[in-house]
Design a protein around this motif. Structure first.
Motif, short mmCIF file in Angstrom:
data_model
loop_
_atom_site.label_atom_id
_atom_site.label_comp_id
_atom_site.label_asym_id
_atom_site.label_seq_id
_atom_site.Cartn_x
_atom_site.Cartn_y
_atom_site.Cartn_z
N ILE A 45 -0.92 -0.96 4.45
CA ILE A 45 -0.94 0.14 3.49
C ILE A 45 -0.10 1.27 4.28
CG2 ILE A 45 -2.45 2.24 3.04
CD1 ILE A 45 -3.44 -0.50 1.51
N HIS A 46 0.02 1.43 5.49
CA HIS A 46 0.84 2.32 6.14
C HIS A 46 2.43 1.74 5.95
CE1 HIS A 46 -2.53 3.19 8.77
NE2 HIS A 46 -1.63 4.04 9.30
N ARG A 47 2.57 0.65 5.89
CA ARG A 47 3.97 0.17 5.50
C ARG A 47 4.35 0.45 4.11
NH1 ARG A 47 6.86 -3.67 3.08
NH2 ARG A 47 4.86 -4.70 2.13
N LEU A 245 -13.36 -10.72 2.58
CA LEU A 245 -11.91 -10.90 2.90
C LEU A 245 -11.28 -11.81 3.33
CD1 LEU A 245 -11.67 -7.00 4.35
CD2 LEU A 245 -11.17 -7.95 1.87
N ALA A 246 -11.77 -12.65 4.28
CA ALA A 246 -11.25 -13.90 5.01
C ALA A 246 -10.99 -14.92 3.89
CB ALA A 246 -12.08 -14.24 5.99
N ASP A 247 -11.97 -14.92 2.74
CA ASP A 247 -11.82 -15.99 1.94
C ASP A 247 -10.65 -15.65 0.81
OD1 ASP A 247 -14.04 -17.61 2.61
OD2 ASP A 247 -15.15 -16.41 1.10
N ILE A 248 -10.52 -14.37 0.50
CA ILE A 248 -9.29 -13.82 -0.22
C ILE A 248 -7.96 -14.25 0.64
CG2 ILE A 248 -8.20 -11.92 -1.21
CD1 ILE A 248 -11.11 -10.85 -1.50
N GLU A 249 -8.05 -13.68 1.95
CA GLU A 249 -6.58 -13.82 2.61
C GLU A 249 -6.35 -15.29 2.64
OE1 GLU A 249 -4.94 -12.04 6.69
OE2 GLU A 249 -6.93 -12.91 6.83
N ARG A 250 -7.14 -16.33 2.53
CA ARG A 250 -6.58 -17.89 2.63
C ARG A 250 -5.89 -18.24 1.42
NH1 ARG A 250 -11.35 -18.43 6.06
NH2 ARG A 250 -12.72 -18.48 4.08
N LEU A 254 -3.98 -14.46 -4.12
CA LEU A 254 -5.16 -13.62 -4.43
C LEU A 254 -5.00 -12.51 -3.32
CD1 LEU A 254 -8.28 -15.93 -4.69
CD2 LEU A 254 -7.02 -14.48 -6.49
N TRP A 255 -4.47 -12.71 -2.01
CA TRP A 255 -4.64 -11.66 -1.06
C TRP A 255 -3.54 -10.51 -1.37
CZ3 TRP A 255 -7.09 -9.76 2.39
CH2 TRP A 255 -6.56 -9.27 3.43
N GLU A 256 -2.18 -11.03 -2.18
CA GLU A 256 -1.29 -9.97 -2.75
C GLU A 256 -2.11 -8.99 -3.65
OE1 GLU A 256 1.78 -8.83 -2.00
OE2 GLU A 256 1.55 -9.92 -0.05
N ARG A 257 -2.70 -9.71 -4.54
CA ARG A 257 -3.36 -8.98 -5.61
C ARG A 257 -4.32 -7.83 -4.96
NH1 ARG A 257 -3.71 -9.59 -11.00
NH2 ARG A 257 -1.54 -10.51 -10.59
N LEU A 259 -4.20 -6.72 -1.95
CA LEU A 259 -3.49 -5.53 -1.13
C LEU A 259 -2.86 -4.48 -2.15
CD1 LEU A 259 -1.44 -7.73 1.26
CD2 LEU A 259 -3.53 -5.91 1.48
N ASP A 260 -2.61 -5.08 -3.41
CA ASP A 260 -2.21 -3.86 -4.61
C ASP A 260 -3.35 -3.17 -4.81
OD1 ASP A 260 0.29 -5.37 -4.56
OD2 ASP A 260 -0.09 -6.58 -6.43
N TYR A 261 -4.60 -3.86 -5.16
CA TYR A 261 -5.58 -3.09 -5.57
C TYR A 261 -6.02 -2.11 -4.27
CZ TYR A 261 -6.74 -6.29 -9.39
OH TYR A 261 -6.60 -7.26 -10.34
N GLU A 262 -6.03 -2.47 -3.14
CA GLU A 262 -6.59 -1.64 -2.02
C GLU A 262 -5.54 -0.54 -1.95
OE1 GLU A 262 -8.83 -1.48 1.68
OE2 GLU A 262 -8.93 -1.54 -0.27
N THR A 263 -4.39 -0.81 -2.13
CA THR A 263 -3.27 0.46 -2.17
C THR A 263 -3.32 1.39 -3.31
OG1 THR A 263 -1.46 -1.26 -1.35
CG2 THR A 263 -0.64 0.85 -2.15
N ALA A 264 -3.62 0.77 -4.38
CA ALA A 264 -3.91 2.11 -5.48
C ALA A 264 -5.30 2.61 -4.90
CB ALA A 264 -3.91 1.35 -6.81
N ALA A 265 -6.40 2.04 -4.49
CA ALA A 265 -7.51 2.65 -4.30
C ALA A 265 -7.49 3.76 -3.05
CB ALA A 265 -8.66 1.50 -3.91
N CYS A 266 -6.64 3.38 -2.15
CA CYS A 266 -6.61 4.12 -1.12
C CYS A 266 -5.93 5.48 -1.22
CB CYS A 266 -5.63 3.57 0.25
SG CYS A 266 -6.92 2.27 1.20
N SER A 267 -4.85 5.49 -2.22
CA SER A 267 -3.95 6.73 -2.72
C SER A 267 -4.72 7.49 -3.77
CB SER A 267 -2.76 6.08 -3.18
OG SER A 267 -3.04 5.30 -4.39
N SER A 268 -5.71 7.03 -4.32
CA SER A 268 -6.60 8.03 -5.07
C SER A 268 -7.19 8.89 -4.27
CB SER A 268 -7.58 6.88 -5.96
OG SER A 268 -8.59 6.50 -5.12
N SER A 269 -7.26 10.13 -5.23
CA SER A 269 -7.72 11.41 -4.66
C SER A 269 -9.25 11.34 -4.05
CB SER A 269 -7.54 12.37 -5.63
OG SER A 269 -8.19 12.19 -6.67
N GLY A 270 -9.91 10.35 -4.61
CA GLY A 270 -11.31 10.06 -4.30
C GLY A 270 -11.54 9.33 -3.30
N ALA A 271 -10.57 8.50 -2.82
CA ALA A 271 -10.73 7.63 -1.56
C ALA A 271 -10.04 8.15 -0.20
CB ALA A 271 -10.31 6.45 -1.92
N ARG A 272 -9.36 9.22 -0.48
CA ARG A 272 -8.55 9.61 0.61
C ARG A 272 -9.47 9.87 2.00
NH1 ARG A 272 -4.02 13.19 -2.41
NH2 ARG A 272 -3.10 11.33 -3.73
#
Length: 295
Positions: A45-47, A245-250, A254-257, A259-272
């Motif tokens: 997320i930071h990167r 998360l460990a199951d997804i990371e394997r 799925l892990w890339e997808r 991370l895309d979802y997590e990036t979008a969620a983290c940047s939304s105003s309701g999740a900051r």
């Protein structure tokens, strides 16, 4: 109310305690963003947040660079980096790790630096300032002075990127730890921590900082004459069950997808306010003050 080792709340004492903390932590800081799944998500997320503003050839001031994880990211992007940290031990680790990664060519110089005092650098010296790991949370009553200093040394068209520790996100993610200790000392201590975000109110707390809400952060930015470009949490779903998360990371796809979802969620105003840190990107504005508009 008591602070570190029974001392009263005092910024200089607190900063010295943080300096000792990171000196003593040494290599332990190197693994913070890789040792578990939440840390690996936080790094990504930071990167990604940084990459929105990072360009080849930029001159970058890195505040709180630590053992060099993002110094290497900056070098890989073709930046020229002035590396700083409050800890001399972390600066030596930074040199060792960046050299081992073959990225030392990107480092202009290294300095021991307290974020509260950037007076050694002239106005408009840098294209980008990177202040990850929450250095502003260690400014202790000098947040305005520290942020105004960063806005002064970045170029008018440049950007300050950083993070602070999150009040509500830390309550969510770290209730068994530091905040549990606050609750054990009763409602007076707990109320003081929630009201101010300042962990120095907790007797016996070794690693102290000031935590912020997103609303408090954008108010600080506005008062320092900055203009908010973007914000993000550091984690959202990734502070939940690590077994899922460990199951997804394997599964890389799925892990890339995820991370895309997590990036979008983290940047939304309701999740900051929902992660362990709050990320921000700020323009210096007109350098005469003004209001900050949160996107």
């Amino acid at each position: 109310m008591a602070g570190i080792a029974g001392d009263p709340l005092h910024g200089d004492r607190s900063v010295e305690a943080i300096r000792r903390y990171y000196d003593d932590l040494a290599e332990g800081e190197q693994d913070r963003l890789s040792k578990d799944i939440a840390g690996r998500v936080s790094f990504e997320i930071h990167r990604r947040f940084l990459n929105r503003y990072l360009k080849t050839g930029q001159r970058v001031l890195e505040i709180g660079a630590g053992p060099g994880r993002f110094t290497t990211v900056l070098a890989e992007a073709g930046a020229r980096v002035v590396v700083t940290d409050i800890s001399t031990v972390q600066l030596q680790l930074n040199e060792d790790n960046v050299t081992a990664a073959g990225a030392e060519h990107a480092v202009e110089s290294r300095h021991t630096l307290d974020i509260r005092d950037t007076s050694r650098f002239p106005d408009g010296s840098f294209d980008l300032i990177l202040s990850y790991g929450g250095p502003l949370s260690y400014a202790f009553d000098c947040e305005h002075q520290a942020l105004a200093g960063l806005l002064r040394v970045v170029k008018p068209g440049g950007v300050v990127i950083g993070s602070v520790m999150s009040l509500w996100g830390s309550l969510r993610a770290r209730l068994p730890g530091a905040l549990h200790l606050a609750f054990r000392h009763g409602t007076e201590v707990t109320d003081a921590v929630v009201r101010t975000g300042d962990l120095r109110h907790v007797p016996g707390m070794v690693h102290v900082c000031r935590m912020f809400t997103w609303e408090q952060l954008i108010a600080l930015i506005a008062e320092c004459g900055g203009e908010v470009l973007a914000g993000s949490a550091s984690n959202w779903a990734s502070v939940e069950d690590p077994r899922v998360l460990a199951d997804i990371e394997r599964t890389p796809q799925l892990w890339e997808r995820f991370l895309d979802y997590e990036t979008a969620a983290c940047s939304s105003s309701g999740a900051r306010d929902g992660g362990t840190h709050v990320l921000f990107a700020v323009h210096p504005g007109n350098r005469r003050g003004g209001r900050s508009l949160a996107p």
